[in-house]
Design a protein around this motif. Structure first.
Motif, mmCIF file in Angstrom:
data_model
loop_
_atom_site.group_PDB
_atom_site.id
_atom_site.type_symbol
_atom_site.label_atom_id
_atom_site.label_comp_id
_atom_site.label_asym_id
_atom_site.label_seq_id
_atom_site.Cartn_x
_atom_site.Cartn_y
_atom_site.Cartn_z
ATOM 1 N N ALA A 45 19.821 31.579 -53.134
ATOM 2 C CA ALA A 45 20.807 32.462 -53.753
ATOM 3 C C ALA A 45 21.028 32.118 -55.223
ATOM 4 O O ALA A 45 21.498 31.021 -55.549
ATOM 5 N N ASN A 46 20.688 33.054 -56.083
ATOM 6 C CA ASN A 46 21.091 32.966 -57.490
ATOM 7 C C ASN A 46 22.505 33.514 -57.623
ATOM 8 O O ASN A 46 23.329 32.975 -58.350
ATOM 9 N N ALA A 47 22.771 34.594 -56.897
ATOM 10 C CA ALA A 47 24.106 35.203 -56.824
ATOM 11 C C ALA A 47 24.647 35.030 -55.404
ATOM 12 O O ALA A 47 23.939 34.598 -54.499
ATOM 13 N N SER A 48 25.894 35.399 -55.214
ATOM 14 C CA SER A 48 26.582 35.075 -53.958
ATOM 15 C C SER A 48 26.321 36.059 -52.826
ATOM 16 O O SER A 48 26.482 35.714 -51.660
ATOM 17 N N GLU A 49 25.898 37.264 -53.158
ATOM 18 C CA GLU A 49 25.956 38.348 -52.179
ATOM 19 C C GLU A 49 24.573 38.917 -51.864
ATOM 20 O O GLU A 49 23.765 39.171 -52.761
ATOM 21 N N TYR A 50 24.306 39.125 -50.581
ATOM 22 C CA TYR A 50 23.130 39.894 -50.166
ATOM 23 C C TYR A 50 23.241 41.334 -50.665
ATOM 24 O O TYR A 50 22.277 41.949 -51.105
ATOM 25 N N GLY A 51 24.429 41.880 -50.548
ATOM 26 C CA GLY A 51 24.705 43.297 -50.747
ATOM 27 C C GLY A 51 25.585 43.783 -49.610
ATOM 28 O O GLY A 51 25.773 43.090 -48.593
ATOM 29 N N LYS A 90 15.287 38.946 -73.879
ATOM 30 C CA LYS A 90 15.474 39.926 -74.947
ATOM 31 C C LYS A 90 16.940 40.019 -75.340
ATOM 32 O O LYS A 90 17.834 39.571 -74.617
ATOM 33 N N GLU A 91 17.195 40.644 -76.485
ATOM 34 C CA GLU A 91 18.563 40.872 -76.940
ATOM 35 C C GLU A 91 19.185 42.101 -76.278
ATOM 36 O O GLU A 91 20.406 42.242 -76.281
ATOM 37 N N MET A 92 18.361 42.977 -75.745
ATOM 38 C CA MET A 92 18.900 44.162 -75.071
ATOM 39 C C MET A 92 19.724 43.736 -73.862
ATOM 40 O O MET A 92 19.408 42.758 -73.184
ATOM 41 N N ILE A 93 20.792 44.490 -73.604
ATOM 42 C CA ILE A 93 21.746 44.167 -72.547
ATOM 43 C C ILE A 93 21.520 45.077 -71.347
ATOM 44 O O ILE A 93 21.318 46.288 -71.503
ATOM 45 N N LEU A 94 21.578 44.492 -70.152
ATOM 46 C CA LEU A 94 21.445 45.267 -68.926
ATOM 47 C C LEU A 94 22.822 45.684 -68.425
ATOM 48 O O LEU A 94 23.708 44.847 -68.241
ATOM 49 N N GLY A 95 23.002 46.976 -68.213
ATOM 50 C CA GLY A 95 24.167 47.496 -67.518
ATOM 51 C C GLY A 95 23.756 47.959 -66.129
ATOM 52 O O GLY A 95 22.593 48.308 -65.912
ATOM 53 N N ILE A 96 24.681 47.921 -65.181
ATOM 54 C CA ILE A 96 24.371 48.308 -63.802
ATOM 55 C C ILE A 96 25.332 49.394 -63.348
ATOM 56 O O ILE A 96 26.552 49.205 -63.405
ATOM 57 N N ILE A 97 24.774 50.513 -62.899
ATOM 58 C CA ILE A 97 25.544 51.563 -62.234
ATOM 59 C C ILE A 97 25.081 51.556 -60.779
ATOM 60 O O ILE A 97 24.008 52.063 -60.459
ATOM 61 N N PRO A 98 25.847 50.943 -59.878
ATOM 62 C CA PRO A 98 25.382 50.784 -58.491
ATOM 63 C C PRO A 98 25.168 52.129 -57.795
ATOM 64 O O PRO A 98 26.038 52.996 -57.815
ATOM 65 N N ARG A 99 23.990 52.252 -57.202
ATOM 66 C CA ARG A 99 23.701 53.470 -56.458
ATOM 67 C C ARG A 99 22.700 53.167 -55.345
ATOM 68 O O ARG A 99 21.904 54.001 -54.966
ATOM 69 N N GLY A 100 22.766 51.925 -54.858
ATOM 70 C CA GLY A 100 21.815 51.521 -53.836
ATOM 71 C C GLY A 100 22.477 51.345 -52.489
ATOM 72 O O GLY A 100 23.650 51.659 -52.297
ATOM 73 N N SER A 101 21.705 50.820 -51.546
ATOM 74 C CA SER A 101 22.247 50.576 -50.217
ATOM 75 C C SER A 101 22.865 49.194 -50.119
ATOM 76 O O SER A 101 23.605 48.913 -49.180
ATOM 77 N N GLY A 102 22.593 48.305 -51.091
ATOM 78 C CA GLY A 102 23.141 46.963 -51.054
ATOM 79 C C GLY A 102 24.016 46.619 -52.239
ATOM 80 O O GLY A 102 25.167 46.277 -52.111
ATOM 81 N N ASN A 103 23.438 46.685 -53.447
ATOM 82 C CA ASN A 103 24.162 46.428 -54.703
ATOM 83 C C ASN A 103 24.719 45.003 -54.765
ATOM 84 O O ASN A 103 25.870 44.780 -55.139
ATOM 85 N N GLY A 104 23.863 44.030 -54.423
ATOM 86 C CA GLY A 104 24.303 42.649 -54.355
ATOM 87 C C GLY A 104 24.684 42.050 -55.698
ATOM 88 O O GLY A 104 25.723 41.394 -55.810
ATOM 89 N N LEU A 105 23.847 42.240 -56.741
ATOM 90 C CA LEU A 105 24.178 41.659 -58.036
ATOM 91 C C LEU A 105 25.421 42.311 -58.624
ATOM 92 O O LEU A 105 26.277 41.631 -59.196
ATOM 93 N N ALA A 106 25.542 43.612 -58.471
ATOM 94 C CA ALA A 106 26.754 44.301 -58.935
ATOM 95 C C ALA A 106 27.987 43.744 -58.241
ATOM 96 O O ALA A 106 29.025 43.514 -58.876
ATOM 97 N N GLY A 107 27.887 43.491 -56.940
ATOM 98 C CA GLY A 107 29.012 42.936 -56.208
ATOM 99 C C GLY A 107 29.385 41.556 -56.716
ATOM 100 O O GLY A 107 30.567 41.251 -56.911
ATOM 101 N N HIS A 108 28.382 40.718 -56.963
ATOM 102 C CA HIS A 108 28.654 39.374 -57.463
ATOM 103 C C HIS A 108 29.324 39.413 -58.833
ATOM 104 O O HIS A 108 30.236 38.618 -59.109
ATOM 105 N N LEU A 109 28.886 40.328 -59.688
ATOM 106 C CA LEU A 109 29.423 40.431 -61.053
ATOM 107 C C LEU A 109 30.713 41.247 -61.115
ATOM 108 O O LEU A 109 31.234 41.504 -62.194
ATOM 109 N N ARG A 110 31.213 41.674 -59.943
ATOM 110 C CA ARG A 110 32.462 42.436 -59.834
ATOM 111 C C ARG A 110 32.383 43.795 -60.551
ATOM 112 O O ARG A 110 33.358 44.285 -61.090
ATOM 113 N N ILE A 111 31.187 44.367 -60.550
ATOM 114 C CA ILE A 111 31.011 45.719 -61.077
ATOM 115 C C ILE A 111 31.379 46.706 -59.972
ATOM 116 O O ILE A 111 30.861 46.598 -58.860
#
Length: 297
Positions: free
Chosen positions: A198-204, A86-107
């Motif tokens: 691994a698609n991204a680098s981090e487990y979380g 889709k054209e809609m964009i995903l934003g991430i506000i980390p609030r989990g116990s791992g946050n692996g994708l956010a970590g990989h994307l340097r969010i």
């Protein structure tokens, strides 16, 4: 009225049981940010897939361009798989116990800092993958880490300490298995403690299972942890949290677009922090650049 039309509209999907602290504190932080930056927030709780899909379809028709997952990797997964293509964009506000994708994307892992990032963010198209038909965006796996995920998700104590405690508990009893792997026309048989896709680098939690993984190369980094002596455990843990895990002599990495793994008996698998099972055959496929994500500039 003219000023209102020019304001950016953001839709936030909040997992109220994710992570630590109160979800309404996060809502206050978001409201304060939007008030200062002339944007209009809308809030929804996560729930069943059908409900979220209906809301997303409605927001797409209304012209909403960015939707945020406020939670951990499971929350990100639930929302992201509905935004693929889709054209809609995903934003991430980390609030989990791992946050692996956010970590990989340097969010930034703090909600306040993650929101401030929006002002200078860029949009990146990233890959995702399937494991036995289940979409994942960060990591999936079988073996030891799947068992850790299964037991970790049963704990009341989450976060980094709970994760480390689970690792130390499972590692004392878990035994390696033999896996037959076919990937991109090649074949190998390995005795391994775990296979992580691994698609991204981090487990979380800052645990980098595949430090070289790239979310836009169309490839899966497959990390194989070979049998190791108990004395190697502290060093492997240190490597995991210092981006040097794949440099260990007990670790082998292969890269593939598609692979199939066979195991003698059924077992557990994990994807983006969630648990599942397999019947002894595991198919993993990379799908390149199908998700638009807001990332650090």
């Amino acid at each position: 009225m003219r000023e209102e039309r020019e304001q950016q509209r953001y839709t936030f999907f909040i997992n109220p049981v994710s992570g630590h602290g109160s979800w309404y504190r996060t809502v206050r932080i978001i409201r304060s940010f939007c008030k200062r930056n002339r944007c209009v927030p809308e809030f929804y709780f996560t729930g069943d897939d059908e409900k979220i899909q209906m809301i997303l379809d409605e927001k797409e028709k209304e012209g909403v361009k960015v939707v945020f997952a406020v939670g951990g990797d499971g929350t990100v997964n639930q929302l992201a798989r509905m935004l693929v293509g889709k054209e809609m964009i995903l934003g991430i506000i980390p609030r989990g116990s791992g946050n692996g994708l956010a970590g990989h994307l340097r969010i930034p892992r703090q909600p306040r800092k993650a929101l401030e990032m929006i002002k200078n963010a860029k949009v990146q198209e990233i890959d995702y993958a399937h494991i036995n038909g289940i979409p994942f965006f960060t990591t999936a796996g079988i073996g030891f880490d799947a068992e850790v995920t299964r037991q970790f998700n049963q704990r009341s104590r989450r976060g980094l300490i709970g994760y480390l405690e689970t690792i130390l508990k499972v590692v004392q009893k878990y035994k390696p298995d033999v896996y037959s792997i076919e990937y991109d026309g090649k074949h190998k048989v390995v005795n391994a403690f775990l296979l992580t896709f691994a698609n991204a680098s981090e487990y979380g939690n800052g645990a980098y299972i595949a430090p070289e993984a790239d979310t836009s190369d169309g490839l899966i980094d497959v990390c194989l942890l070979k049998p190791f002596p108990p004395t190697a455990v502290p060093g492997l843990v240190v490597r995991l949290f210092t981006k040097r895990f794949t440099k260990s002599k007990y670790v082998e990495t292969i890269r593939a677009r598609n692979l199939t793994v066979w195991k003698a008996k059924p077992g557990s698998l994990h994807f983006d922090g969630e648990g599942d099972s397999h019947n002894g055959k595991i198919n993993v496929t990379s799908i390149p650049r199908k998700l638009k994500v807001m990332t650090r500039e």
